[in-house]
Design an enzyme around this catalytic site. Structure first.
Site, PDB file in Angstrom:
ATOM      1  N   CYS A  17       0.830  -1.199   0.000  1.00  0.00           N
ATOM      2  CA  CYS A  17       0.000   0.000   0.000  1.00  0.00           C
ATOM      3  C   CYS A  17       0.861   1.243   0.000  1.00  0.00           C
ATOM      4  O   CYS A  17       2.059   1.192   0.232  1.00  0.00           O
ATOM      5  CB  CYS A  17      -0.870   0.028   1.251  1.00  0.00           C
ATOM      6  SG  CYS A  17      -1.978  -1.382   1.357  1.00  0.00           S
ATOM      7  N   GLY A  44      -0.569   0.534  -5.040  1.00  0.00           N
ATOM      8  CA  GLY A  44      -1.863  -0.097  -4.809  1.00  0.00           C
ATOM      9  C   GLY A  44      -2.908   0.458  -5.748  1.00  0.00           C
ATOM     10  O   GLY A  44      -3.031   1.669  -5.901  1.00  0.00           O
ATOM     11  N   ASN A 118       0.493   0.738   5.776  1.00  0.00           N
ATOM     12  CA  ASN A 118       1.217  -0.104   4.827  1.00  0.00           C
ATOM     13  C   ASN A 118       2.015  -1.109   5.634  1.00  0.00           C
ATOM     14  O   ASN A 118       2.848  -0.715   6.438  1.00  0.00           O
ATOM     15  CB  ASN A 118       2.147   0.760   3.971  1.00  0.00           C
ATOM     16  CG  ASN A 118       3.059  -0.077   3.057  1.00  0.00           C
ATOM     17  OD1 ASN A 118       4.157   0.347   2.737  1.00  0.00           O
ATOM     18  ND2 ASN A 118       2.612  -1.230   2.620  1.00  0.00           N
ATOM     19  N   GLY A 119       1.737  -2.385   5.413  1.00  0.00           N
ATOM     20  CA  GLY A 119       2.457  -3.425   6.142  1.00  0.00           C
ATOM     21  C   GLY A 119       1.503  -4.490   6.620  1.00  0.00           C
ATOM     22  O   GLY A 119       0.372  -4.596   6.139  1.00  0.00           O
ATOM     23  N   CYS A 255      12.994  -3.565   3.944  1.00  0.00           N
ATOM     24  CA  CYS A 255      12.659  -4.493   2.857  1.00  0.00           C
ATOM     25  C   CYS A 255      13.536  -4.191   1.638  1.00  0.00           C
ATOM     26  O   CYS A 255      13.442  -3.104   1.062  1.00  0.00           O
ATOM     27  CB  CYS A 255      11.188  -4.311   2.481  1.00  0.00           C
ATOM     28  SG  CYS A 255      10.728  -5.078   0.924  1.00  0.00           S
ATOM     29  N   TYR A 261      12.193  -3.842  -6.743  1.00  0.00           N
ATOM     30  CA  TYR A 261      11.022  -3.836  -7.619  1.00  0.00           C
ATOM     31  C   TYR A 261       9.966  -2.801  -7.284  1.00  0.00           C
ATOM     32  O   TYR A 261       9.439  -2.120  -8.153  1.00  0.00           O
ATOM     33  CB  TYR A 261      10.355  -5.229  -7.596  1.00  0.00           C
ATOM     34  CG  TYR A 261       8.997  -5.226  -8.274  1.00  0.00           C
ATOM     35  CD1 TYR A 261       8.908  -5.216  -9.660  1.00  0.00           C
ATOM     36  CD2 TYR A 261       7.827  -5.190  -7.525  1.00  0.00           C
ATOM     37  CE1 TYR A 261       7.666  -5.181 -10.286  1.00  0.00           C
ATOM     38  CE2 TYR A 261       6.592  -5.157  -8.149  1.00  0.00           C
ATOM     39  CZ  TYR A 261       6.510  -5.151  -9.525  1.00  0.00           C
ATOM     40  OH  TYR A 261       5.293  -5.101 -10.139  1.00  0.00           O
ATOM     41  N   SER A 302      10.537  -2.649 -15.266  1.00  0.00           N
ATOM     42  CA  SER A 302      11.240  -2.981 -14.035  1.00  0.00           C
ATOM     43  C   SER A 302      12.713  -3.329 -14.231  1.00  0.00           C
ATOM     44  O   SER A 302      13.518  -3.172 -13.329  1.00  0.00           O
ATOM     45  CB  SER A 302      10.520  -4.127 -13.323  1.00  0.00           C
ATOM     46  OG  SER A 302      10.365  -5.210 -14.223  1.00  0.00           O
ATOM     47  N   ASP A 379      15.920  -8.765 -16.038  1.00  0.00           N
ATOM     48  CA  ASP A 379      14.719  -8.386 -15.269  1.00  0.00           C
ATOM     49  C   ASP A 379      15.110  -8.246 -13.804  1.00  0.00           C
ATOM     50  O   ASP A 379      16.174  -8.696 -13.387  1.00  0.00           O
ATOM     51  CB  ASP A 379      13.617  -9.439 -15.448  1.00  0.00           C
ATOM     52  CG  ASP A 379      12.215  -8.840 -15.217  1.00  0.00           C
ATOM     53  OD1 ASP A 379      12.118  -7.658 -14.818  1.00  0.00           O
ATOM     54  OD2 ASP A 379      11.226  -9.557 -15.435  1.00  0.00           O
ATOM     55  N   ASP A 380      14.228  -7.608 -13.041  1.00  0.00           N
ATOM     56  CA  ASP A 380      14.552  -7.401 -11.625  1.00  0.00           C
ATOM     57  C   ASP A 380      14.379  -8.677 -10.816  1.00  0.00           C
ATOM     58  O   ASP A 380      15.108  -8.921  -9.867  1.00  0.00           O
ATOM     59  CB  ASP A 380      13.655  -6.303 -11.038  1.00  0.00           C
ATOM     60  CG  ASP A 380      12.200  -6.712 -11.035  1.00  0.00           C
ATOM     61  OD1 ASP A 380      11.612  -6.775 -12.117  1.00  0.00           O
ATOM     62  OD2 ASP A 380      11.659  -7.007  -9.950  1.00  0.00           O
ATOM     63  N   CYS A 416       6.190 -13.330   0.919  1.00  0.00           N
ATOM     64  CA  CYS A 416       6.341 -12.133   1.753  1.00  0.00           C
ATOM     65  C   CYS A 416       5.086 -11.996   2.594  1.00  0.00           C
ATOM     66  O   CYS A 416       3.974 -12.067   2.070  1.00  0.00           O
ATOM     67  CB  CYS A 416       6.502 -10.892   0.878  1.00  0.00           C
ATOM     68  SG  CYS A 416       6.493  -9.368   1.848  1.00  0.00           S
ATOM     69  N   CYS A 467      15.299  -6.952   5.639  1.00  0.00           N
ATOM     70  CA  CYS A 467      14.343  -8.057   5.604  1.00  0.00           C
ATOM     71  C   CYS A 467      14.618  -8.807   4.307  1.00  0.00           C
ATOM     72  O   CYS A 467      14.446  -8.260   3.218  1.00  0.00           O
ATOM     73  CB  CYS A 467      12.899  -7.566   5.625  1.00  0.00           C
ATOM     74  SG  CYS A 467      11.733  -8.948   5.517  1.00  0.00           S
ATOM     75  N   CYS A 470      11.944 -13.159   1.728  1.00  0.00           N
ATOM     76  CA  CYS A 470      11.523 -13.817   0.487  1.00  0.00           C
ATOM     77  C   CYS A 470      12.676 -14.526  -0.223  1.00  0.00           C
ATOM     78  O   CYS A 470      12.439 -15.367  -1.086  1.00  0.00           O
ATOM     79  CB  CYS A 470      10.825 -12.820  -0.440  1.00  0.00           C
ATOM     80  SG  CYS A 470      11.858 -11.439  -0.958  1.00  0.00           S
TER      81      CYS A 470
END
Ligand code: AMP
Length: 500
Positions: A17, A44, A118-119, A255, A261, A302, A379-380, A416, A467, A470
């Site tokens: 978000c 978002g 957001n989170g 993060c 990304y 990206s 790509d990312d 994630c 973090c 992922c």
């Protein structure tokens, strides 16, 4: 139960978000908030909302859809007041109904509250159960309402700063919040600073936003990132702000995927311009796993900054790390894939078949760029592998002789839980495959990912400051059924001295 399977956090909405809050001297807040939400639209697309306060009462407008569709002139005119907050939301799980759209707003005995989040909290169910036991009734299944109720309850007994501190000690997980308590706008970042949040100055006030690109859009100046565990309180008349370091955890869990990304390349996050980070990561990708080829081309949009950094590095040194000779043409950086801007993100396609079709709709190779050539596609990230598989195939069909794939992030091996809508674990192509197996699955001539160390080095961070959930499967927060990469210390509410 499978790891990442059926438990509270996995089932909760994973909200990627955008949040914003402004306090202005004598200008209506609605339009600047609306512009800022436009700047945060990439964070978002499911719903958008604004809550303002005119000094007497709160006004709210929250609608499903893109920012441009969610508000008309009348809506903006009805949102009176010089202070307010806004939100754009994209949930991947949980309810899609309007009760989960934000900002969440509530009126209670000592005033009104609006919250943009957001989170993702890891203990929302626990806090909700405790609040229900003392009479709170909830209207949504989202964790934002839990924060709002906890804060409203604390505000009945203590001042704003102490109330926020107690709520921060009660909730665990990732959160960047903008809060409107009557006409006072606050920004709060979780103690590990998982999601971004920054503070900016406008000509006639102050702004708090997920990304600095929103501050730029308002012709403002970025002051700095909100620190992990910090509360920022904007003066209701736009004349200044106060800050309080409410929780000091001694470490961070920023993060890294925001940089890779999610965030806009023109945003500065935790002191790093995202575009430069991506270019540097691209250069490191060449150093770590460069392969000689005729053409380097990004997956738009990206992969662009990564490919630019990769190609520049490739034109300095050979894949073996030697300086290029004067007569060595190096590689050509080319836009070999055209993007159809009117196709939504491939991610929102519900079935694999539709996702594959969406890639073909979205990206088309330029035949003359690739025909008869060896091509490296940059790509990312690879998530499910749909984009890479389709692209390798498309570029070969367009006549490429060799197709190499280089990825600006490590393999994504785990979901994630804290704000990026990745796929579930069993959808992730790297969850149970080696790089060699993935190369085979996507049918590339070669495939390499970037190392975790390259990410940490580029962000001037140690692994434990980030973090990396992922890409390691170890999370900075205590997720049921998942491993954690640090000692998780959860102070209880009783640990907070009342006069602190
Ligand atoms: P996939 O096709 O599932 O492997 O997804 C990889 C592509 O999706 C890459 O081109 C990424 O730029 C993009 N991507 C990565 N993460 C996300 C995300 N969280 N949401 C939407 N797209 C993403």
């Amino acid at each position: 139960m499978e790891p990442g399977g059926d438990h509270a956090v996995a089932d909760a909405p994973r909200e990627k978000c955008g949040v914003v809050g402004v306090s202005l001297a004598d200008r209506a807040a609605a339009r600047p908030l609306y512009y800022a939400l436009y700047a945060l639209q990439h964070r978002g697309q499911e719903s958008a909302g604004i809550v303002t306060h005119d000094g007497f009462q709160q006004h709210s407008h929250v609608e499903r859809g893109l920012v441009g569709d969610a508000f008309d002139e009348d809506d903006l005119a009805s949102l009176s007041g010089h202070t307010g907050i806004g939100h754009v939301r994209y949930p991947t799980a949980g309810s899609l109904d309007k009760s989960c759209a934000q900002p969440f707003s509530v009126s209670f005995k000592s005033g009104s509250l609006g919250l943009s989040h957001n989170g993702n909290l890891v203990n929302a169910d626990e806090v909700r159960t405790d609040l229900e036991a003392v009479g709170h009734a909830f209207t949504s299944d989202g964790d934002t309402e839990v924060i709002a109720h906890d804060l409203a309850r604390n505000l009945l007994e203590e001042d704003l700063v102490r109330a926020v501190k107690h709520t921060m000690n009660r909730i665990h997980g990732s959160y960047s919040l903008t809060i409107a308590h009557d006409d006072t706008v606050l920004g709060v970042r979780d103690p590990l600073g998982n999601r971004p949040l920054c503070l900016g100055e406008l000509e006639d006030g102050y702004v708090i936003a997920s990304e600095s690109a929103a501050i730029d859009t308002l012709d403002g100046e970025l002051i700095r990132d909100v620190r992990p565990g910090e509360l920022v309180v904007l003066e209701p008349d736009g004349s200044g702000y106060d800050t309080y370091q409410l929780v000091d955890s001694g470490s961070t869990a920023h993060c890294f995927f925001e940089h890779v990304y999610f965030a806009r390349p023109d945003s500065v996050i935790d002191d790093h311009l995202v575009y430069e980070v991506r270019r540097d990561l691209g250069a490191k990708l060449w150093e770590e796993s460069g392969v000689e080829a005729d053409v380097v081309m990004p997956v738009p949009d990206s992969g662009r900054a990564f490919a630019a950094g990769y190609a520049d590095a490739a034109n300095e040194t050979t894949a073996a790390g030697e300086p290029r000779a004067d007569d060595d043409d190096g590689v050509e950086f080319a836009e070999g894939l055209m993007k159809n801007r009117y196709v939504g993100r491939t991610f929102i396609m519900p079935t694999q078949d539709e996702r594959e079709r969406a890639v073909r709709l979205k990206l088309n190779p330029i035949r003359s760029t690739v025909e008869g050539k060896s091509v490296t596609i940059i790509d990312d990230s690879i998530v499910r592998g749909t984009t890479s598989t389709q692209l390798v195939d498309l570029v070969r069909e367009a006549g490429a002789e060799e197709v190499h794939l280089r990825i600006g992030a490590p393999p994504i091996v785990a979901p994630c839980y804290f704000g990026i809508d990745m796929a579930t674990r069993d959808e992730l192509i790297a969850a149970d495959r080696s790089v060699a197996e993935i190369r085979e699955a996507v049918a590339a001539d070669s495939l390499a990912y970037l190392s975790i160390d390259a990410i940490a080095e580029t962000l001037d961070a140690s692994r434990t400051d980030l973090c990396l959930g992922c890409v390691t499967g170890e999370y900075p927060f205590d997720v049921e059924e998942e491993a954690t990469d640090r000692a998780v210390d959860r102070p209880s509410i009783d640990d907070v001295p009342a006069d602190d």
